[in-house]
Design a protein around this motif. Structure first.
Motif, mmCIF file in Angstrom:
data_model
loop_
_atom_site.group_PDB
_atom_site.id
_atom_site.type_symbol
_atom_site.label_atom_id
_atom_site.label_comp_id
_atom_site.label_asym_id
_atom_site.label_seq_id
_atom_site.Cartn_x
_atom_site.Cartn_y
_atom_site.Cartn_z
ATOM 1 N N LEU A 341 43.946 46.802 25.494
ATOM 2 C CA LEU A 341 43.946 48.203 25.896
ATOM 3 C C LEU A 341 42.788 48.517 26.835
ATOM 4 O O LEU A 341 42.974 49.093 27.901
ATOM 5 N N MET A 342 41.603 48.112 26.415
ATOM 6 C CA MET A 342 40.433 48.465 27.221
ATOM 7 C C MET A 342 40.529 47.873 28.615
ATOM 8 O O MET A 342 40.225 48.521 29.611
ATOM 9 N N GLU A 343 40.977 46.675 28.629
ATOM 10 C CA GLU A 343 41.075 45.974 29.910
ATOM 11 C C GLU A 343 42.064 46.681 30.835
ATOM 12 O O GLU A 343 41.783 46.945 32.012
ATOM 13 N N ILE A 344 43.225 47.015 30.265
ATOM 14 C CA ILE A 344 44.250 47.662 31.081
ATOM 15 C C ILE A 344 43.779 49.018 31.561
ATOM 16 O O ILE A 344 43.912 49.362 32.738
ATOM 17 N N VAL A 345 43.184 49.766 30.633
ATOM 18 C CA VAL A 345 42.740 51.096 31.025
ATOM 19 C C VAL A 345 41.652 50.998 32.078
ATOM 20 O O VAL A 345 41.608 51.796 33.021
ATOM 21 N N LYS A 346 40.813 50.006 31.948
ATOM 22 C CA LYS A 346 39.762 49.838 32.951
ATOM 23 C C LYS A 346 40.391 49.627 34.319
ATOM 24 O O LYS A 346 39.993 50.229 35.321
ATOM 25 N N LYS A 347 41.385 48.796 34.319
ATOM 26 C CA LYS A 347 42.100 48.532 35.565
ATOM 27 C C LYS A 347 42.718 49.815 36.122
ATOM 28 O O LYS A 347 42.645 50.099 37.321
ATOM 29 N N LEU A 348 43.287 50.562 35.224
ATOM 30 C CA LEU A 348 43.906 51.817 35.660
ATOM 31 C C LEU A 348 42.864 52.778 36.214
ATOM 32 O O LEU A 348 43.110 53.489 37.177
ATOM 33 N N MET A 349 41.690 52.763 35.568
ATOM 34 C CA MET A 349 40.639 53.669 36.030
ATOM 35 C C MET A 349 40.231 53.329 37.457
ATOM 36 O O MET A 349 39.985 54.233 38.267
#
Lengths: 1121, 187
Positions: A341-349
């Motif tokens: 999750l964190m990784e994906i959201v970071k990417k999205l950010m």
């Protein structure tokens, strides 16, 4: 626009002309204008005229215009029924084709009902061209007239095995479309389709069949199993992407329906995913898009197999195409897990930062929130990280989703107790920098965040580090620029903060400090009192009074903090969104009844409602996580405060009613969560979410070590481990203990809430009507209404007649006006017959003979059924109801080796002394006929209408030329003085015949015969009006009898109707009354009786000469029968 | 298929075919909306978009956009194939078709479409058969065309000089482009 209106005027002129070619041209132009967006509904009737043209060129244009501009609301559409029927049975396949094509565009329920039978016949036409069109149009007919499905279905099924591939594919198309709506009725066809699928090589057909199977499989799992193999074969072998895509889609559908229990289904899933990967990796954007789309379907059931392609999907996020990025986002939603999750959201950010275009950025924002909050924050392990993500999102320029972020902040702060402290510190920082948000983003939604921030800071003020500082931040003058509802929240929460500070100060014994805070409040609150927003103003003035009162008390050194903070005691619990709805109405409580008599005294009004409120509150103790509930709470507080403010002794005397809330059980029962203290709770300043990612990794590492240890222990201790929450798996490898936990259970529901099942079927679904069981045998009543020869009905059961009769009697009532037009229309159609080649004519004559003999046979049968038929009113014996041999009203005028002239004379209702003569000129020679002129010798009684300025002796030019072998029609108007007598006019046609050898001048003499019948116009009449007419007694009477008539009565009537322009008023047995009207308004009534071999006609008419002349003419006609 | 629209890069509608009954007002609204959305899309974007509860499949050929609306379960790729097939048919019939062909012979374009699709379903997948049907129907009307009093041609004067077979999109004269807006400009 001016140009266009000029054009339209021109077109209107052209439409008024009699020349059909000009008309067609005008209609063609109209069609173009219609496309440009102009309304051409006024020309609907002209379009029908052109549709009924005999020449294919014009007919084609007419049908095109009709198909483009007609819709169900077009009223003249009724008039087309017979025209279409005629065209459908036309010997030329292109006439039929063009009619079918047109019909497909404007078919209405009425048309569908009337023409269903004709189209069904066409389904077995000899030409595949017609068959395939007929099959396809049946789908439209089914949609409009579902009753036709059952009778037509067997034939449709036959067409699946038609030798012509076009027809076959048409049938597949239709059944596929039908099956998609109501698959269960078509299961029986599965074997047939299976055969087709394995044998067909046509990709178009294959796709349809596979789609059909996709619709069938959810109903029949066995079918799915059988399908997998051929489908995988197809996937392997085909080179067509469209087919591949369809197969993959269907395999997915099959697998979804199979759910489990298939040994090799993981293999086929793998195959699908692999193929989809190829699609996604393709450079073609379209394939990429579809690949992602199909992938998301797989994701729903087999998330694991998709998750391995995360890299690819993340790549797609970088795609240039927005729609592809959005698809990829959708996929990501399903792919997150605790781990990534964190990784994906970071990417999205990072994408949020890069994204240009607010719509996409907004989409990203909502997706981030969706992804994080899905299924109760299931995947969030660290809420501090989430809060900081939210805070970061507030810094986005110009997003519309401020309220979304605000809602998330509130939700998280309320439901995750452990995070409150952190959240409060973040929110106070946010309030501190509120000017940044407010100034630049007044117009967009981000200031909504302040709403959440203010509320959180106020509600959880005990967690604040520097409450005084925050209080000042909230009381800044700048705040008044915020929207009203946010200011209101500010005011409310300022008091909460104030109460908190007061308590702190008092406990610390700093009376002066407390007074200073009070002073601050008194100083700053007036700015809100002046607010234009009612809510803000009301709250502010209340609170100001309260604070002033406190100030007084403070001056007397009375400890007030306890009382003030008691105002806001109590805990808030989140409530499930449906809870309110599910609160059962307590027995004996009638919500519609007045609580009080409307005119009771004010005291009781004060008391009672509160009691009711309280009762409810016990059922759903304290829930106001959402804005609406918050407002409700605020309102109630407002009421209380009002009371307190009004009563100076209130605070001293009794403890606040709020105490009641504290007594309510529930707060203690909420599972309070252990906090994993491995994360430092306080992160200085505004933390960047990235930090958390690192922290999280560390934490995870540590946790893993711990877990390993624990696991060893656990083995010995036999699961003594603390039970966390039921919805969280405790054992799996995936489990990463969350840093904080959500109060998942706390979404409260009333105990006796009923599980509600929603009705999701739309009763208005147009396809529902087609849900018909096709396997049942056809019932008699279901047969398509076939408009039959009346005599043929004699042997049928009486019930069958009912709908027919009903329809007939209904029709004229509804369309009295239209009837006239209809009749005229009919006439025109008949004229066309004339223009057909002589060959056809011969055929028709033959048919006519056959018909006659048939008629004879039938008439013998008649007595059998006559009892049933007796008394049955027949409104109209006009030819539309019976398959009469096609006849022409055109009579031969003159002919020679060059030209043949035929003419038809019609009276017009509008002009009481005019008749129109339509002359058809047919060129029989091999030369071109030019310069045709018509000269007619006028008589005293009748004269030709000539162009202005031309003398009586001048000829009138014919407005066209005739190439060899063609014919065309010209119309001339004659004015008649007296119509009671027949007229004959002499005339000459002169023309130049030009061929290769040269030109010659030729002449042809003719005699125009204006019979009395030609002055009559077909006018419908109703039996009651007819009876009155006869009773009136001012009609003269005459009669005639003709012997030796062998024609059936039905045909006889039709002939009279046709040649003499009568309409049937009533028919009983072998007796009929008929009516017509002359152009000058004479009524003509007839009573026609058929004897053994004779017919007698009694006539009544307002003019005796006219009547006798008419009867003479009629006699001549009947004698020919 | 629910409907098919053809429009130019300038957003001018060139052809419309509706397979579902809708009121004129509704049609206009849909057309306007779709033309806007489709024209706003960049060339690199994929040809599908979701719109209301329908899927829109469009493709650009030279200056013309072909735009179809299909239902949820329909296959997008086959729709693209249909569009392509239609363009091929037009191309075969007109001989390297251009926008002007469709403007001046819009009724022909409709006839071809009607032979190819009926009621939103593919009627004939064979190009040869469609063209044959069209040719024969044309032949039927050719006979009458010769003499029929087409005194008022609906085409502008440049129609005569423009032998449409030799012109393609890029090199038609500007004068003609002007009258393409008003196809009845001069008669």
């Amino acid at each position: 626009a001016k140009y266009i209106s000029q054009c339209i005027d021109e077109i209107k002129q052209e439409l008024k002309q009699d020349n059909i070619a000009v008309k067609a041209n005008a209609v063609c132009k109209l069609t173009y204008l219609q496309m440009l967006g102009y309304d051409i509904s006024w020309a609907a009737f002209n379009i029908i005229e052109v549709m009924s043209a005999s020449k294919f060129t014009f007919k084609r244009v007419g049908y095109l215009a009709a198909s483009q501009s007609f819709h169900e609301g077009t009223d003249v559409i009724m008039l087309t029924t017979n025209q279409i029927r005629k065209d459908l049975s036309s010997p030329s396949q292109y006439d039929t084709g063009v009619a079918l094509t047109g019909l497909s565009c404007f078919v209405t329920p009425d048309l569908a009902r009337d023409l269903a039978n004709d189209i069904m016949t066409l389904m077995s036409h000899t030409k595949p061209y017609i068959r395939k069109k007929a099959v396809l149009i049946m789908y439209k007919v089914f949609l409009k007239y579902p009753e036709s499905l059952r009778p037509a279905f067997p034939r449709l099924k036959e067409k699946l095995e038609d030798p012509d591939p076009g027809v076959q594919s048409a049938a597949v198309n239709v059944i596929c479309e039908l099956a998609r709506r109501n698959p269960k009725n078509y299961l029986s066809l599965a074997p047939l389709f299976f055969k087709l699928m394995t044998s067909s090589t046509n990709n178009w057909v294959l796709i349809k069949i596979i789609k059909l199977f996709g619709a069938l499989t959810p109903l029949e799992p066995r079918l799915g199993k059988k399908l997998i193999e051929p489908l995988t074969n197809l996937i392997h072998s085909t080179s067509a992407m469209s087919l591949l895509y369809e197969c993959v889609n269907t395999v997915i559908a099959v697998l979804i329906s199979l759910s489990s229990g298939m040994p090799n289904h993981s293999a086929s899933i793998q195959l699908c995913v692999q193929k989809l990967r190829i699609l996604i990796e393709d450079s073609d954007q379209n394939l990429k898009y579809l690949g992602l789309l199909a992938m998301s379907k797989i994701l729903k059931t087999h998330p694991k197999s998709v998750q391995s392609h995360k890299d690819l999907i993340l790549q797609c996020l970088d795609d240039k195409d927005e729609s592809i990025r959005l698809r990829a986002l959708d996929l990501l939603y399903g792919m997150v897990s605790k781990k990534n999750l964190m990784e994906i959201v970071k990417k999205l950010m990072t994408h949020v930062d890069k994204a240009e275009g607010t719509t996409y950025r907004d989409e990203l924002l909502t997706k981030i929130i969706d992804i994080c909050s899905q299924s109760n924050y299931q995947y969030i392990t660290n809420f501090e990280w989430y809060i900081s993500i939210l805070v970061e999102l507030t810094r986005l320029e110009g997003t519309r989703h401020g309220h979304l972020i605000a809602a998330q902040m509130l939700d998280v702060a309320i439901r995750v107790k452990a995070i409150r402290k952190f959240a409060v510190s973040q929110m106070s920082a946010l309030l501190d920098s509120a000017h940044l948000l407010a100034s630049s983003t007044q117009r967009n939604g981000i200031c909504e965040v302040l709403y959440a921030a203010a509320w959180i800071c106020g509600e959880f003020s005990e967690h604040l580090q520097e409450p005084h500082h925050t209080l000042e931040a909230m009381l800044r003058p700048k705040v008044t620029t915020l929207p009203g509802h946010i200011q209101a929240v500010y005011v409310q929460n300022v008091v909460k903060l104030y109460a908190n500070i007061l308590q702190q100060k008092e406990q610390a014994g700093e009376a002066e400090g407390a007074q200073a805070v009070t002073q601050l409040m008194v100083d700053r609150l007036p700015q809100f009192v002046q607010s234009a927003d009612l809510e803000v103003q009301e709250r502010a003035s209340c609170i100001l009074q309260l604070v002033k009162h406190i100030q007084k008390l403070q001056a007397k050194d009375v400890p007030v903090a306890e009382e003030v903070s008691a105002l806001f005691a109590g805990e808030l619990n989140p409530v499930a969104p449906k809870a309110q709805k599910k609160v059962p109405v307590p027995e004996g409580l009638d919500l519609d009844a007045w609580i009080n008599e409307p005119l009771s005294d004010s005291e009781s009004e004060d008391e009672r409602p509160r009691a009711v409120f309280h009762e409810e509150e016990q059922r759903r103790p304290k829930h106001r996580p959402s804005e609406a509930d918050e407002e409700e709470l605020a309102r109630r507080r407002e009421a209380r405060k009002q009371e307190q403010a009004n009563n100076p002794f209130y605070i001293k005397s009794s403890p606040s009613p709020q105490k009641r809330y504290q007594d309510t059980p529930g707060v203690e029962h909420i599972p309070v969560v252990q906090i994993d203290l491995s994360v430092p709770l306080k992160v200085p300043g505004l933390p960047m979410s990235d930090q958390y990612v690192k922290l999280e990794e560390e934490r995870r590492h540590r946790q893993k070590l711990e877990k390993d240890k624990r696991r060893k222990k656990r083995k010995e201790k036999e699961k003594k481990g603390k039970r966390r929450h039921s919805s969280l798996p405790t054992e799996s490898d995936e489990d990463i203990a969350p840093a904080q936990q959500v109060d998942i259970v706390t979404e409260e529901m009333p105990e006796n809430a009923l599980p509600s099942d929603e009705d999701d079927k739309d009763p208005n679904d147009p396809y529902r009507a087609l849900d018909i069981d096709l396997d049942k045998p056809l019932a008699d009543s279901e047969k398509l209404p076939i408009q039959k020869h009346r005599n043929a009905e004699t042997s049928k059961s009486p019930e069958k007649d009912v709908p027919v009769v009903e329809k007939k009697s209904k029709k004229p009532k509804k369309k009295e006006k239209k009837h006239k037009e209809k009749e005229r229309d009919k006439e025109k159609k008949k004229q066309k017959e004339k223009k057909k080649s002589p060959k056809h004519k011969k055929k028709k004559h033959k048919k006519e003979k056959e018909e006659r003999t048939k008629g004879k046979k039938k008439s013998k049968k008649q007595p059998l059924g006559s009892e049933e038929a007796a008394g049955e009113p027949v409104q109209n014996g006009a030819p539309e109801e019976e398959p009469l041999p096609p006849e022409s009203s055109y009579s031969l005028l003159a002919e020679n080796s060059y030209v043949k002239m035929t003419c038809d004379i019609r009276g017009s209702l509008q002009e009481d002394s005019q008749v129109t003569v339509a002359i058809v000129l047919e060129n029989r020679s091999s030369s071109i006929l030019k310069g045709m002129e018509l000269s007619v010798l006028d008589s005293l009684n009748a004269r030709m209408a000539r162009p202005q300025g031309s003398s009586v002796h001048d000829g009138v030019p014919v407005p066209f030329q005739l190439p060899p072998g063609v014919s065309n029609e010209a119309q001339y108007v004659f004015t008649i003085q007296s119509i009671v007598m027949a007229q004959k006019l002499k005339g000459t046609l002169s023309f130049i015949a030009k061929n290769d050898e040269g030109a010659t001048h030729e002449k042809l003499d003719f005699r125009l015969h204006f019979s009395c019948s030609s002055y009559l116009t077909t006018t419908p009449c109703y039996s009651d009006a007819f009876a009155k007419l006869l009773e009136s007694g001012d009609l003269s009477m005459s009669s005639v009898k003709v012997d030796g008539i062998r024609m059936s009565f039905q045909n006889l009537l039709a002939k009279i109707c046709f040649h003499h322009h009568f309409s049937v008023v009533e028919r009983v047995d072998s007796c009929a009354s008929m009516y017509s009207r002359s152009i000058q308004g004479h009524h003509v009534c007839l009573l026609v009786k058929k004897g053994e071999n004779s017919v007698s006609v009694d006539g009544k008419c307002s003019d005796s000469t006219l009547l006798s002349n008419l009867l003479e003419e009629m006699k001549a006609t009947l004698a020919k029968c | 298929m629910q409907f098919m629209l053809l429009f130019s890069r300038q957003g001018k509608l060139r052809l419309q075919k509706w397979y579902v009954p809708l009121s004129d007002k509704e049609k206009k609204k849909i057309t306007r909306e779709l033309v806007q959305t489709v024209l706003a899309r960049k060339p690199k974007m994929c040809s599908f978009l979701e719109w209301r509860d329908l899927k829109i499949v469009y493709k650009r050929y030279a200056s013309l956009y072909f735009c179809c609306a299909i239902e949820d379960q329909d296959n997008e790729l086959i729709t693209l194939e249909i569009i392509h097939r239609y363009v091929e048919l037009l191309d075969k019939y007109f001989g390297s078709v251009c926008e002007l062909d469709i403007i001046f012979n819009f009724e022909k374009a409709y006839f071809i479409l009607d032979e190819f699709l009926l009621g939103g379903e593919v009627q004939e997948t064979s190009k040869k058969n469609v063209l044959k049907a069209i040719e024969q129907a044309d032949l039927l009307q050719e006979v009458s065309y010769l003499f029929s009093s087409l005194g008022t041609s609906m085409f502008c004067s440049c129609w005569g000089s423009l032998s449409h077979h030799s012109y393609s999109f890029r090199n038609y004269s500007e004068a003609c482009l002007a009258c393409s807006v008003h196809p009845f400009a001069v008669y």
